[in-house]
Motif scaffolding. Structure first.
Motif, PDB file in Angstrom:
ATOM      1  N   MET A   1      -9.899 -14.969   0.612  1.00  0.00           N
ATOM      2  CA  MET A   1      -8.732 -14.191   1.008  1.00  0.00           C
ATOM      3  C   MET A   1      -7.507 -14.770   0.323  1.00  0.00           C
ATOM      4  O   MET A   1      -7.207 -15.940   0.467  1.00  0.00           O
ATOM      5  CB  MET A   1      -8.589 -14.234   2.524  1.00  0.00           C
ATOM      6  CG  MET A   1      -7.424 -13.433   3.044  1.00  0.00           C
ATOM      7  SD  MET A   1      -7.660 -11.681   2.822  1.00  0.00           S
ATOM      8  CE  MET A   1      -7.798 -11.151   4.472  1.00  0.00           C
ATOM      9  N   ARG A   3      -3.282 -14.567  -0.955  1.00  0.00           N
ATOM     10  CA  ARG A   3      -1.957 -14.521  -0.336  1.00  0.00           C
ATOM     11  C   ARG A   3      -1.499 -13.071  -0.159  1.00  0.00           C
ATOM     12  O   ARG A   3      -1.878 -12.183  -0.912  1.00  0.00           O
ATOM     13  CB  ARG A   3      -0.995 -15.270  -1.264  1.00  0.00           C
ATOM     14  CG  ARG A   3       0.378 -15.463  -0.718  1.00  0.00           C
ATOM     15  CD  ARG A   3       1.287 -16.181  -1.723  1.00  0.00           C
ATOM     16  NE  ARG A   3       1.717 -15.266  -2.774  1.00  0.00           N
ATOM     17  CZ  ARG A   3       1.503 -15.437  -4.070  1.00  0.00           C
ATOM     18  NH1 ARG A   3       0.878 -16.507  -4.507  1.00  0.00           N
ATOM     19  NH2 ARG A   3       1.938 -14.566  -4.949  1.00  0.00           N
ATOM     20  N   THR A   4      -0.651 -12.848   0.846  1.00  0.00           N
ATOM     21  CA  THR A   4      -0.019 -11.555   1.057  1.00  0.00           C
ATOM     22  C   THR A   4       1.482 -11.710   0.859  1.00  0.00           C
ATOM     23  O   THR A   4       2.090 -12.605   1.450  1.00  0.00           O
ATOM     24  CB  THR A   4      -0.310 -11.008   2.464  1.00  0.00           C
ATOM     25  OG1 THR A   4      -1.727 -10.811   2.594  1.00  0.00           O
ATOM     26  CG2 THR A   4       0.407  -9.690   2.715  1.00  0.00           C
ATOM     27  N   ASP A   5       2.055 -10.850   0.016  1.00  0.00           N
ATOM     28  CA  ASP A   5       3.501 -10.831  -0.222  1.00  0.00           C
ATOM     29  C   ASP A   5       4.047  -9.507   0.281  1.00  0.00           C
ATOM     30  O   ASP A   5       3.381  -8.473   0.170  1.00  0.00           O
ATOM     31  CB  ASP A   5       3.809 -10.971  -1.719  1.00  0.00           C
ATOM     32  CG  ASP A   5       3.390 -12.320  -2.286  1.00  0.00           C
ATOM     33  OD1 ASP A   5       3.253 -13.285  -1.505  1.00  0.00           O
ATOM     34  OD2 ASP A   5       3.203 -12.407  -3.508  1.00  0.00           O
ATOM     35  N   ARG A   6       5.281  -9.538   0.806  1.00  0.00           N
ATOM     36  CA  ARG A   6       5.917  -8.338   1.335  1.00  0.00           C
ATOM     37  C   ARG A   6       7.368  -8.268   0.886  1.00  0.00           C
ATOM     38  O   ARG A   6       8.028  -9.292   0.738  1.00  0.00           O
ATOM     39  CB  ARG A   6       5.939  -8.346   2.866  1.00  0.00           C
ATOM     40  CG  ARG A   6       4.616  -8.384   3.521  1.00  0.00           C
ATOM     41  CD  ARG A   6       4.761  -8.538   5.041  1.00  0.00           C
ATOM     42  NE  ARG A   6       3.493  -8.831   5.653  1.00  0.00           N
ATOM     43  CZ  ARG A   6       2.629  -7.924   6.061  1.00  0.00           C
ATOM     44  NH1 ARG A   6       2.918  -6.647   5.945  1.00  0.00           N
ATOM     45  NH2 ARG A   6       1.487  -8.264   6.593  1.00  0.00           N
ATOM     46  N   GLU A  91      -5.272  -0.348  -5.906  1.00  0.00           N
ATOM     47  CA  GLU A  91      -6.055  -1.549  -6.195  1.00  0.00           C
ATOM     48  C   GLU A  91      -5.760  -1.932  -7.640  1.00  0.00           C
ATOM     49  O   GLU A  91      -5.986  -1.133  -8.553  1.00  0.00           O
ATOM     50  CB  GLU A  91      -7.533  -1.267  -5.977  1.00  0.00           C
ATOM     51  CG  GLU A  91      -7.837  -0.941  -4.528  1.00  0.00           C
ATOM     52  CD  GLU A  91      -9.246  -0.452  -4.287  1.00  0.00           C
ATOM     53  OE1 GLU A  91      -9.932  -0.051  -5.259  1.00  0.00           O
ATOM     54  OE2 GLU A  91      -9.668  -0.468  -3.121  1.00  0.00           O
ATOM     55  N   MET A 105      -5.911  -7.069  -6.490  1.00  0.00           N
ATOM     56  CA  MET A 105      -4.773  -7.105  -5.570  1.00  0.00           C
ATOM     57  C   MET A 105      -4.608  -5.700  -4.993  1.00  0.00           C
ATOM     58  O   MET A 105      -4.689  -4.710  -5.709  1.00  0.00           O
ATOM     59  CB  MET A 105      -3.503  -7.525  -6.320  1.00  0.00           C
ATOM     60  CG  MET A 105      -2.263  -7.553  -5.462  1.00  0.00           C
ATOM     61  SD  MET A 105      -0.828  -8.227  -6.348  1.00  0.00           S
ATOM     62  CE  MET A 105      -0.556  -6.963  -7.598  1.00  0.00           C
ATOM     63  N   ARG A 106      -4.377  -5.622  -3.709  1.00  0.00           N
ATOM     64  CA  ARG A 106      -4.189  -4.335  -3.029  1.00  0.00           C
ATOM     65  C   ARG A 106      -2.698  -4.161  -2.746  1.00  0.00           C
ATOM     66  O   ARG A 106      -2.113  -4.943  -2.009  1.00  0.00           O
ATOM     67  CB  ARG A 106      -5.001  -4.319  -1.742  1.00  0.00           C
ATOM     68  CG  ARG A 106      -5.034  -2.988  -1.050  1.00  0.00           C
ATOM     69  CD  ARG A 106      -6.043  -3.091   0.117  1.00  0.00           C
ATOM     70  NE  ARG A 106      -6.156  -1.852   0.824  1.00  0.00           N
ATOM     71  CZ  ARG A 106      -7.037  -0.902   0.538  1.00  0.00           C
ATOM     72  NH1 ARG A 106      -7.883  -1.060  -0.447  1.00  0.00           N
ATOM     73  NH2 ARG A 106      -7.083   0.202   1.245  1.00  0.00           N
ATOM     74  N   GLU A 108       0.254  -1.792  -1.201  1.00  0.00           N
ATOM     75  CA  GLU A 108       0.513  -0.695  -0.277  1.00  0.00           C
ATOM     76  C   GLU A 108       1.999  -0.382  -0.325  1.00  0.00           C
ATOM     77  O   GLU A 108       2.835  -1.263  -0.142  1.00  0.00           O
ATOM     78  CB  GLU A 108       0.116  -1.091   1.140  1.00  0.00           C
ATOM     79  CG  GLU A 108      -1.344  -1.458   1.280  1.00  0.00           C
ATOM     80  CD  GLU A 108      -1.681  -2.071   2.624  1.00  0.00           C
ATOM     81  OE1 GLU A 108      -0.839  -2.022   3.553  1.00  0.00           O
ATOM     82  OE2 GLU A 108      -2.783  -2.628   2.749  1.00  0.00           O
ATOM     83  N   VAL A 123       3.560  -4.021   0.444  1.00  0.00           N
ATOM     84  CA  VAL A 123       2.703  -5.117   0.894  1.00  0.00           C
ATOM     85  C   VAL A 123       1.655  -5.340  -0.191  1.00  0.00           C
ATOM     86  O   VAL A 123       0.922  -4.424  -0.547  1.00  0.00           O
ATOM     87  CB  VAL A 123       2.015  -4.794   2.240  1.00  0.00           C
ATOM     88  CG1 VAL A 123       1.154  -5.971   2.681  1.00  0.00           C
ATOM     89  CG2 VAL A 123       3.039  -4.428   3.303  1.00  0.00           C
ATOM     90  N   ARG A 125      -1.596  -7.510  -1.036  1.00  0.00           N
ATOM     91  CA  ARG A 125      -2.616  -8.355  -0.416  1.00  0.00           C
ATOM     92  C   ARG A 125      -3.551  -8.911  -1.490  1.00  0.00           C
ATOM     93  O   ARG A 125      -3.783  -8.272  -2.508  1.00  0.00           O
ATOM     94  CB  ARG A 125      -3.430  -7.544   0.593  1.00  0.00           C
ATOM     95  CG  ARG A 125      -2.598  -6.963   1.712  1.00  0.00           C
ATOM     96  CD  ARG A 125      -3.462  -6.155   2.684  1.00  0.00           C
ATOM     97  NE  ARG A 125      -2.674  -5.333   3.568  1.00  0.00           N
ATOM     98  CZ  ARG A 125      -2.010  -5.759   4.624  1.00  0.00           C
ATOM     99  NH1 ARG A 125      -2.048  -7.054   4.929  1.00  0.00           N
ATOM    100  NH2 ARG A 125      -1.307  -4.943   5.377  1.00  0.00           N
ATOM    101  N   ASP A 126      -4.085 -10.081  -1.228  1.00  0.00           N
ATOM    102  CA  ASP A 126      -4.996 -10.749  -2.164  1.00  0.00           C
ATOM    103  C   ASP A 126      -4.342 -10.940  -3.532  1.00  0.00           C
ATOM    104  O   ASP A 126      -4.944 -10.666  -4.576  1.00  0.00           O
ATOM    105  CB  ASP A 126      -6.324  -9.984  -2.297  1.00  0.00           C
ATOM    106  CG  ASP A 126      -7.080  -9.945  -0.981  1.00  0.00           C
ATOM    107  OD1 ASP A 126      -7.038 -10.969  -0.260  1.00  0.00           O
ATOM    108  OD2 ASP A 126      -7.691  -8.912  -0.674  1.00  0.00           O
TER     109      ASP A 126
END
Length: 153
Positions: A1, A3-6, A91, A105-106, A108, A123, A125-126
């Motif tokens: 898993m 890192r998640t960045d926002r 993706e 990386m996903r 959103e 957002v 993710r990964d």
């Protein structure tokens, strides 16, 4: 898993206007590239199940070499989900010989109507380990600022 960045930004226009800028080739070319970069598509099919290939080229790569070549970042993006006017899920795979940039990386893109306009939240993710958190935050924020500059009166 990974890192998640926002990041998020309030844009003072209605959600349909923002959504159109997130889904049309001409608009994306005008705002998506962060400051110090320019963009082009090698292919573009923005629909659920579609994809695009994006090349971002650095104006000056001396301080930060590209992931794909000395002066560019190339990514293949698959459109996993589109909710009209509300959400786009992508993706993203970076073209790179460096394993630190491998993995999907996903991304959103979420839109929420508020009294003042549209809150745009991104957002990621990964996020691959090779993408620094600060650099990524700066890049996403720069793109959002570009989007606001394009759309706001």
């Amino acid at each position: 898993m990974g890192r998640t960045d926002r990041a998020s930004l309030l844009i003072h226009v209605d959600p349909p206007t923002v959504f159109a800028a997130l889904t049309t080739e001409e608009a994306l070319l005008r705002w998506l590239a962060p400051a110090g970069m320019r963009s082009r598509f090698e292919r573009f099919d923005m629909r659920e199940g579609g994809s695009y290939r994006l090349v971002l080229t650095y104006d000056d790569s001396s301080g930060s070499p590209g992931k794909s070549s000395a002066d560019s970042d190339t990514s293949d993006v698959r459109i996993a989900r589109i909710v009209d006017g509300e959400r786009i899920v992508q993706e993203v795979d970076f073209e790179s010989d460096d394993p630190a940039f491998h993995g999907t990386m996903r991304m959103e893109w979420n839109l929420r109507a508020v009294e003042e306009g549209t809150e745009v939240e991104v957002v990621a993710r990964d996020v691959p380990a090779g993408i620094g958190a600060r650099d990524h935050a700066e890049g996403i924020t720069s793109s959002l600022v570009n989007l606001a500059a394009l759309l706001e009166p």
